[in-house]
Enzyme design. Structure first.
Site, PDB file in Angstrom:
ATOM      1  N   ASP A  37       0.817  -1.217   0.000  1.00  0.00           N
ATOM      2  CA  ASP A  37       0.000   0.000   0.000  1.00  0.00           C
ATOM      3  C   ASP A  37       0.847   1.262   0.000  1.00  0.00           C
ATOM      4  OD1 ASP A  37       0.917  -0.507   2.596  1.00  0.00           O
ATOM      5  OD2 ASP A  37      -1.048  -1.082   3.339  1.00  0.00           O
ATOM      6  N   ASP A  67      -7.617  -2.496  14.110  1.00  0.00           N
ATOM      7  CA  ASP A  67      -8.989  -2.855  13.718  1.00  0.00           C
ATOM      8  C   ASP A  67      -9.019  -4.163  12.920  1.00  0.00           C
ATOM      9  OD1 ASP A  67      -7.902  -2.091  11.304  1.00  0.00           O
ATOM     10  OD2 ASP A  67      -9.311  -0.458  10.894  1.00  0.00           O
ATOM     11  N   HIS A  84      -7.197  -4.930  10.308  1.00  0.00           N
ATOM     12  CA  HIS A  84      -6.944  -4.835   8.863  1.00  0.00           C
ATOM     13  C   HIS A  84      -5.640  -5.495   8.467  1.00  0.00           C
ATOM     14  CE1 HIS A  84      -4.872  -0.620   9.448  1.00  0.00           C
ATOM     15  NE2 HIS A  84      -3.952  -1.543   9.392  1.00  0.00           N
ATOM     16  N   GLU A 100      -9.789  -2.021   5.473  1.00  0.00           N
ATOM     17  CA  GLU A 100     -10.461  -1.638   6.708  1.00  0.00           C
ATOM     18  C   GLU A 100     -11.749  -2.441   6.890  1.00  0.00           C
ATOM     19  OE1 GLU A 100      -8.577  -0.126   8.481  1.00  0.00           O
ATOM     20  OE2 GLU A 100      -8.008   1.895   7.875  1.00  0.00           O
TER      21      GLU A 100
HETATM   22  C1  F6R Z   1       1.441  -1.464   6.140  1.00  0.00           C
HETATM   23  C2  F6R Z   1       0.153  -2.120   6.250  1.00  0.00           C
HETATM   24  C3  F6R Z   1      -0.633  -2.119   7.521  1.00  0.00           C
HETATM   25  C4  F6R Z   1       0.209  -2.407   8.758  1.00  0.00           C
HETATM   26  C5  F6R Z   1      -0.663  -2.360  10.019  1.00  0.00           C
HETATM   27  C6  F6R Z   1       0.148  -2.562  11.287  1.00  0.00           C
HETATM   28  O1  F6R Z   1       1.968  -1.585   4.826  1.00  0.00           O
HETATM   29  O2  F6R Z   1      -0.300  -2.642   5.283  1.00  0.00           O
HETATM   30  O3  F6R Z   1      -1.656  -3.073   7.424  1.00  0.00           O
HETATM   31  O4  F6R Z   1       0.802  -3.666   8.636  1.00  0.00           O
HETATM   32  O5  F6R Z   1      -1.343  -1.148  10.071  1.00  0.00           O
HETATM   33  O6  F6R Z   1       1.025  -1.492  11.441  1.00  0.00           O
HETATM   34  P1  F6R Z   1       2.146  -1.518  12.570  1.00  0.00           P
HETATM   35  O7  F6R Z   1       3.103  -2.588  12.174  1.00  0.00           O
HETATM   36  O8  F6R Z   1       2.777  -0.160  12.505  1.00  0.00           O
HETATM   37  O9  F6R Z   1       1.447  -1.819  13.861  1.00  0.00           O
END
Ligand code: F6R
Length: 261
Positions: free
Chosen positions: A67, A136, A138, A143
């Site tokens: 992403d 959440d 994801h 989301e």
């Molecule tokens: C990042 C991504 C997100 C993160 C998630 C956890 O490329 O796709 O899904 O993996 O938000 O983020 P952290 O590791 O910062 O807790």
């Protein structure tokens, strides 16, 4: 789904690096799906260390990131382009032409997303997808409510994600509200998936993803439908799993289990 419980963040990162190394050893031209965020930083540091020790060679590897924020140019310090250069690409021998990330400022979002999917397919598909998990539930930026069949597209970020990510920005209003993200359907097509999670704040989403129902309210739960998933978690992230004793028993018995091949 295999659940591997480790004692520390360092052990989670090592176990994930072992998986990446295994995939590249089997297929030097492997296609890796990469994540950003805090969780994979230890993994990337370990991959850099192994590259410097000449244990890993990325010269034939291709990468696709999950992403990117819409509206941030690649040079912006909070863009995922910048993050990946700073934390991995600038330190290993991956060929620049083999690196792919969603564009932060595409001319035509819809056309860009379609082409991103086409590029993944043209590369032969993702051999190993690395994931984190959001508070959440994801994966990538899928989301709650994201279709479990979704493909690469623009997503509106949830308020909780914007809050989680505001730690990287000076002011909350600077956090982008949209991202281009691979879909759940895109991720499910990877041949193997590893999801990393550490810390108590991930205990709820991890329990939902592994032991809850398959639901678009927790896009990580869609991984229950994938044949080759490793959930590598530390004890804090595993703390709400009801079957944790069984997962550890499975790991202990692994070397004695009859082969299913
Ligand atoms: C990042 C991504 C997100 C993160 C998630 C956890 O490329 O796709 O899904 O993996 O938000 O983020 P952290 O590791 O910062 O807790």
């Amino acid at each position: 789904m295999e659940v591997i419980v480790k004692e520390s963040y360092a052990e989670v990162s090592q176990a994930a690096a072992d998986e990446v190394a295994r995939v590249i050893a089997e297929k030097p031209s492997a296609v890796l799906g990469l994540a950003t965020g805090s969780t994979p930083l230890g993994l990337y540091a370990e991959l850099i260390r192994r590259y410097e020790q000449k244990e890993l060679d990325f010269s034939s590897v291709t990468t696709f990131n999950l992403d990117e924020y819409v509206g941030l140019p690649a040079a912006h310090p909070q863009s995922y382009h910048f993050f990946m250069r700073q934390n991995l690409f600038d330190h290993i021998n991956v060929a620049p032409e083999n690196i792919h990330l969603p564009a932060g400022i595409p001319n035509d979002c819809r056309a860009f997303c379609r082409e991103y999917e086409q590029k993944i397919a043209a590369s032969g598909g993702i051999d190993l997808q690395i994931l984190g998990i959001g508070s959440d539930g994801h994966i990538a930026f899928n989301e709650p409510g994201s279709s479990l069949a979704s493909r690469t597209r623009v997503k509106t970020l949830a308020r909780s994600t914007i809050e989680d990510n505001s730690r990287f920005f000076d002011r909350p209003e600077q956090v982008p509200e949209f991202a281009i993200t691979m879909g759940v359907g895109t991720i499910l097509e990877a041949r193997k998936v590893i999801l990393l999670a550490t810390g108590e704040q991930k205990a709820g989403p991890i329990a939902q993803a592994i032991e809850g129902p398959i639901t678009s309210m927790c896009s990580a739960s869609a991984l229950q439908m994938h044949e080759h998933v490793l959930m590598i978690v530390d004890r804090a992230a595993a703390s709400q799993l009801e079957q944790v004793a069984y997962y550890e028993w499975v790991q202990q018995k692994r070397s004695h289990a009859p082969s299913t091949a």
